[in-house]
Design an enzyme around this catalytic site. Sequence first.
Site, PDB file in Angstrom:
ATOM      1  N   ASP A 222       2.224  -5.240  -3.299  1.00 50.02           N
ATOM      2  CA  ASP A 222       1.903  -4.489  -2.077  1.00 50.02           C
ATOM      3  C   ASP A 222       2.242  -3.026  -2.304  1.00 50.02           C
ATOM      4  O   ASP A 222       3.411  -2.653  -2.418  1.00 50.02           O
ATOM      5  CB  ASP A 222       2.707  -5.053  -0.909  1.00 50.02           C
ATOM      6  CG  ASP A 222       2.261  -4.523   0.445  1.00 50.02           C
ATOM      7  OD1 ASP A 222       1.865  -3.343   0.514  1.00 50.02           O
ATOM      8  OD2 ASP A 222       2.324  -5.283   1.427  1.00 50.02           O
TER       9      ASP A 222
ATOM     10  N   HIS B 261      -1.457  -5.527  -0.193  1.00 50.07           N
ATOM     11  CA  HIS B 261      -1.104  -5.431   1.221  1.00 50.07           C
ATOM     12  C   HIS B 261      -2.087  -6.224   2.085  1.00 50.07           C
ATOM     13  O   HIS B 261      -1.686  -6.950   2.988  1.00 50.07           O
ATOM     14  CB  HIS B 261      -1.087  -3.967   1.637  1.00 50.07           C
ATOM     15  CG  HIS B 261      -0.529  -3.732   3.008  1.00 50.07           C
ATOM     16  ND1 HIS B 261       0.737  -4.125   3.378  1.00 50.07           N
ATOM     17  CD2 HIS B 261      -1.076  -3.143   4.115  1.00 50.07           C
ATOM     18  CE1 HIS B 261       0.969  -3.785   4.630  1.00 50.07           C
ATOM     19  NE2 HIS B 261      -0.126  -3.203   5.108  1.00 50.07           N
TER      20      HIS B 261
ATOM     21  N   SER C  69       1.706  -6.053   8.751  1.00 49.30           N
ATOM     22  CA  SER C  69       2.020  -4.639   8.575  1.00 49.30           C
ATOM     23  C   SER C  69       2.661  -4.064   9.840  1.00 49.30           C
ATOM     24  O   SER C  69       3.709  -4.527  10.269  1.00 49.30           O
ATOM     25  CB  SER C  69       0.749  -3.887   8.178  1.00 49.30           C
ATOM     26  OG  SER C  69       1.046  -2.610   7.675  1.00 49.30           O
TER      27      SER C  69
END
Length: 276
Positions: free
Chosen positions: A227, A256, A97
């Site tokens: 995601d 995610h 991320s």
Amino acid sequence: MPSITTTDGVEIFYKDWGPQDAPPIVFHHGWPLSADDWDAQMLFFLDHGYRVIAHDRRGHGRSAQTCTGNDMDTYAADVIALADALDLKGAVHIGHSTGGGEVARYVALSKPGRVSKAVLVGAVPPIMVKSDKNPGGLPIEVFDGFRAALAANRAQFFLDVPAGPFYGFNRPGAKVSEGVVRNWWRQGMMGGAKAHYDCIKAFSETDFTEDLKKIAVPTLVMHGDDDQIVPIGAAAKQGVTLVKGATLKVYPGAPHGMTTTRKDEVNADLLAFIRG
């Protein structure tokens, strides 16, 4: 606790496990978490003979709760300082991320010999926010909503995110883990509200296009096609085209937070890439 002090006086906490002469792997966590989010990977690779390192980004976890420097250039500079302090050579850098953005910028700036491979997992590059140049991105109103929710009630916001879209626990039939939700909340609440607020701009508005073009080491891009935090279309599918020779691996139905929910599969794929 082990830490380094940056040139602007900020203490950065880090973990460094395993033989000092073993091949090093450095993990970069997502917002608003800490190095603890990589525990499943660090234990796995430690067991496979690697030296594993992870730091708490400034303003996050056990690092100093900074008021300034909460931007991607400074995050990358902090990683440069850590790599210099530990004299890391030939390291594999893995970022999830926001941490994927940090990896992209660091690798683009790193000294020769410091990095051997890079992995971007559910990562934010090339850029998240929607614009004329990035029509597939998310509207700025999404990130304004994050800021408003954080300022209004950070503790509740940090329950709603993991209990909902982060791990896909809002999907029909999802098996919700209360422990995973609470661990996300624990990590988030350890950090500083100001740093977390500023980091939203850093992960959503930083353009990593030129960083990705400069990466010259083998690179693996991993992304779940469900995601809900960093949609794959404007992230991995665009980013992989900018890194010469990069490989994209898509995980059907993965959320995610797949390093947690799909850790065995992710760990096996990371090991194969690192050994390959």
